[in-house]
Design a protein around this motif. Structure first.
Motif, PDB file in Angstrom:
ATOM      1  N   HIS A  14       0.831  -1.210   0.000  1.00 33.93           N
ATOM      2  CA  HIS A  14       0.000   0.000   0.000  1.00 33.93           C
ATOM      3  C   HIS A  14       0.865   1.260   0.000  1.00 33.93           C
ATOM      4  O   HIS A  14       0.543   2.249  -0.678  1.00 33.93           O
ATOM      5  CB  HIS A  14      -0.918   0.025   1.222  1.00 33.93           C
ATOM      6  CG  HIS A  14      -1.670   1.315   1.372  1.00 33.93           C
ATOM      7  ND1 HIS A  14      -2.752   1.649   0.589  1.00 33.93           N
ATOM      8  CD2 HIS A  14      -1.464   2.381   2.191  1.00 33.93           C
ATOM      9  CE1 HIS A  14      -3.191   2.859   0.919  1.00 33.93           C
ATOM     10  NE2 HIS A  14      -2.428   3.323   1.889  1.00 33.93           N
ATOM     11  N   SER A  16       3.894   1.607  -1.161  1.00 32.87           N
ATOM     12  CA  SER A  16       4.794   1.705  -2.311  1.00 32.87           C
ATOM     13  C   SER A  16       4.419   2.795  -3.320  1.00 32.87           C
ATOM     14  O   SER A  16       5.287   3.568  -3.748  1.00 32.87           O
ATOM     15  CB  SER A  16       4.887   0.349  -3.016  1.00 32.87           C
ATOM     16  OG  SER A  16       5.804   0.402  -4.088  1.00 32.87           O
ATOM     17  N   PRO A  17       3.144   2.914  -3.739  1.00 33.34           N
ATOM     18  CA  PRO A  17       2.819   3.969  -4.709  1.00 33.34           C
ATOM     19  C   PRO A  17       3.060   5.386  -4.183  1.00 33.34           C
ATOM     20  O   PRO A  17       3.193   6.328  -4.969  1.00 33.34           O
ATOM     21  CB  PRO A  17       1.325   3.739  -4.981  1.00 33.34           C
ATOM     22  CG  PRO A  17       1.093   2.312  -4.649  1.00 33.34           C
ATOM     23  CD  PRO A  17       1.986   2.046  -3.481  1.00 33.34           C
ATOM     24  N   PHE A  18       3.116   5.531  -2.856  1.00 34.82           N
ATOM     25  CA  PHE A  18       3.336   6.844  -2.247  1.00 34.82           C
ATOM     26  C   PHE A  18       4.811   7.086  -1.924  1.00 34.82           C
ATOM     27  O   PHE A  18       5.168   8.140  -1.406  1.00 34.82           O
ATOM     28  CB  PHE A  18       2.515   6.965  -0.959  1.00 34.82           C
ATOM     29  CG  PHE A  18       1.035   6.812  -1.165  1.00 34.82           C
ATOM     30  CD1 PHE A  18       0.251   7.909  -1.488  1.00 34.82           C
ATOM     31  CD2 PHE A  18       0.426   5.568  -1.052  1.00 34.82           C
ATOM     32  CE1 PHE A  18      -1.112   7.775  -1.686  1.00 34.82           C
ATOM     33  CE2 PHE A  18      -0.935   5.418  -1.249  1.00 34.82           C
ATOM     34  CZ  PHE A  18      -1.708   6.528  -1.572  1.00 34.82           C
ATOM     35  N   ALA A  22       7.881   5.998  -6.439  1.00 35.15           N
ATOM     36  CA  ALA A  22       7.030   4.796  -6.412  1.00 35.15           C
ATOM     37  C   ALA A  22       7.849   3.513  -6.480  1.00 35.15           C
ATOM     38  O   ALA A  22       7.390   2.492  -7.000  1.00 35.15           O
ATOM     39  CB  ALA A  22       6.015   4.837  -7.552  1.00 35.15           C
ATOM     40  N   VAL A  74      -4.154  -2.649  -7.694  1.00 38.50           N
ATOM     41  CA  VAL A  74      -3.740  -1.250  -7.826  1.00 38.50           C
ATOM     42  C   VAL A  74      -2.833  -1.072  -9.042  1.00 38.50           C
ATOM     43  O   VAL A  74      -2.966  -0.096  -9.796  1.00 38.50           O
ATOM     44  CB  VAL A  74      -3.032  -0.765  -6.545  1.00 38.50           C
ATOM     45  CG1 VAL A  74      -2.450   0.633  -6.743  1.00 38.50           C
ATOM     46  CG2 VAL A  74      -4.010  -0.764  -5.374  1.00 38.50           C
ATOM     47  N   SER A  75      -1.934  -2.007  -9.261  1.00 35.72           N
ATOM     48  CA  SER A  75      -1.059  -1.934 -10.437  1.00 35.72           C
ATOM     49  C   SER A  75      -1.880  -1.910 -11.718  1.00 35.72           C
ATOM     50  O   SER A  75      -1.567  -1.177 -12.667  1.00 35.72           O
ATOM     51  CB  SER A  75      -0.096  -3.127 -10.457  1.00 35.72           C
ATOM     52  OG  SER A  75       0.797  -3.078  -9.363  1.00 35.72           O
ATOM     53  N   LEU A  78      -3.674   1.494 -12.186  1.00 39.71           N
ATOM     54  CA  LEU A  78      -2.766   2.598 -12.495  1.00 39.71           C
ATOM     55  C   LEU A  78      -2.413   2.669 -13.982  1.00 39.71           C
ATOM     56  O   LEU A  78      -1.850   3.663 -14.439  1.00 39.71           O
ATOM     57  CB  LEU A  78      -1.479   2.476 -11.672  1.00 39.71           C
ATOM     58  CG  LEU A  78      -1.592   2.868 -10.193  1.00 39.71           C
ATOM     59  CD1 LEU A  78      -0.327   2.487  -9.441  1.00 39.71           C
ATOM     60  CD2 LEU A  78      -1.863   4.359 -10.047  1.00 39.71           C
ATOM     61  N   THR A 170      -1.401   9.205   2.025  1.00 41.06           N
ATOM     62  CA  THR A 170      -1.835   8.088   2.855  1.00 41.06           C
ATOM     63  C   THR A 170      -1.309   8.292   4.269  1.00 41.06           C
ATOM     64  O   THR A 170      -0.642   9.291   4.564  1.00 41.06           O
ATOM     65  CB  THR A 170      -1.378   6.737   2.280  1.00 41.06           C
ATOM     66  OG1 THR A 170      -2.081   5.680   2.958  1.00 41.06           O
ATOM     67  CG2 THR A 170       0.123   6.544   2.426  1.00 41.06           C
ATOM     68  N   SER A 207      -3.135   5.599  -4.451  1.00 42.23           N
ATOM     69  CA  SER A 207      -1.895   6.174  -4.969  1.00 42.23           C
ATOM     70  C   SER A 207      -2.060   7.692  -4.931  1.00 42.23           C
ATOM     71  O   SER A 207      -3.146   8.188  -4.606  1.00 42.23           O
ATOM     72  CB  SER A 207      -1.644   5.702  -6.408  1.00 42.23           C
ATOM     73  OG  SER A 207      -2.463   6.420  -7.313  1.00 42.23           O
TER      74      SER A 207
END
Length: 227
Positions: A14, A16-18, A22, A74-75, A78, A170, A207
């Motif tokens: 969770h 990782s995108p933030f 990234a 999520v991947s 995106l 987040t 994200s």
């Protein structure tokens, strides 16, 4: 015994995108209690505690399975021109609900309630330490989640795409429960509400550009636009 001693209540997948670029390695933080910023903090050390879920390997495996599906979801979302499929919606419901019940903040809220319940004058049972109460609350929350995960299956799922220059953020308690209907109706204003209450809303940033919104479709209307 669980294989991983360092267990995350907000998973790295969770965060990782933030993270920086990234990449899932470093992340910039702001500590509200200290009113202090931290740059390039290791993601692996964030939102985790030793044996946060205890040492049951079956529980650890089950949680990792949910997290793995969430990461893939999520991947997929995106990607350019991504479309929300039924499987995406199911994964987002289950993960958002899991995050709502399993964070350290959620455990502390439950522990505080337990403390209040066991502080009754004249009670003939021993009050646990706060640390013990938090640990017990985490385990109870996981068992509760396993039994009640379907409670969110009737919520509609929408993903908001952020087209502004201000990114979504987040936190260590990322799933936010709200209820606009509850606040606007005077007969309900002085009552508590939960995830299964009429008018429930659950928000989860995915994200810097995506936000999942779980909503009661019998109360709110939010149609898909552009996929």
């Amino acid at each position: 015994m669980a294989e991983n001693k360092n267990q995350h209540f907000v998973p790295r997948v969770h965060l990782s995108p933030f993270s920086v670029c990234a990449e899932g390695k470093a992340i910039h933080l702001f500590n509200l209690d200290r009113n202090q910023s931290f740059f390039d903090a290791p993601v692996k050390n964030q939102c985790s505690r030793d044996y946060f879920y205890g040492q049951d390997p079956r529980l650890e495996t089950a949680i990792q399975t949910v997290e793995g599906h969430y990461g893939d979801c999520v991947s997929s979302l995106l990607k350019p021109r991504a479309v929300i499929k039924d499987l995406h919606a199911t994964i987002l419901r289950r993960f958002a609900y899991l995050q709502h019940v399993r964070t350290e903040a959620a455990a502390r809220r439950s522990a505080e309630f337990a403390f209040a319940a066991t502080s009754v004058k004249g009670a003939d049972f021993e009050q646990p330490s706060f640390k013990e109460a938090v640990k017990s609350a985490v385990i109870s929350a996981m068992h509760h989640y396993a039994k009640t995960m379907s409670v969110v299956d009737d919520l509609k799922v929408r993903v908001v795409r952020n087209l502004t220059s201000v990114p979504f953020l987040t936190s260590d308690d990322p799933a936010a429960l709200a209820n606009r209907w509850h606040q606007q109706h005077r007969h309900a204003q002085h009552r508590s509400f939960g995830i299964s209450s009429a008018g429930a809303l659950l928000f989860l940033p995915l994200s810097p550009t995506l936000l999942a919104v779980l909503l009661d479709g019998d109360v709110y209307q939010a149609e898909h636009v552009g996929g």
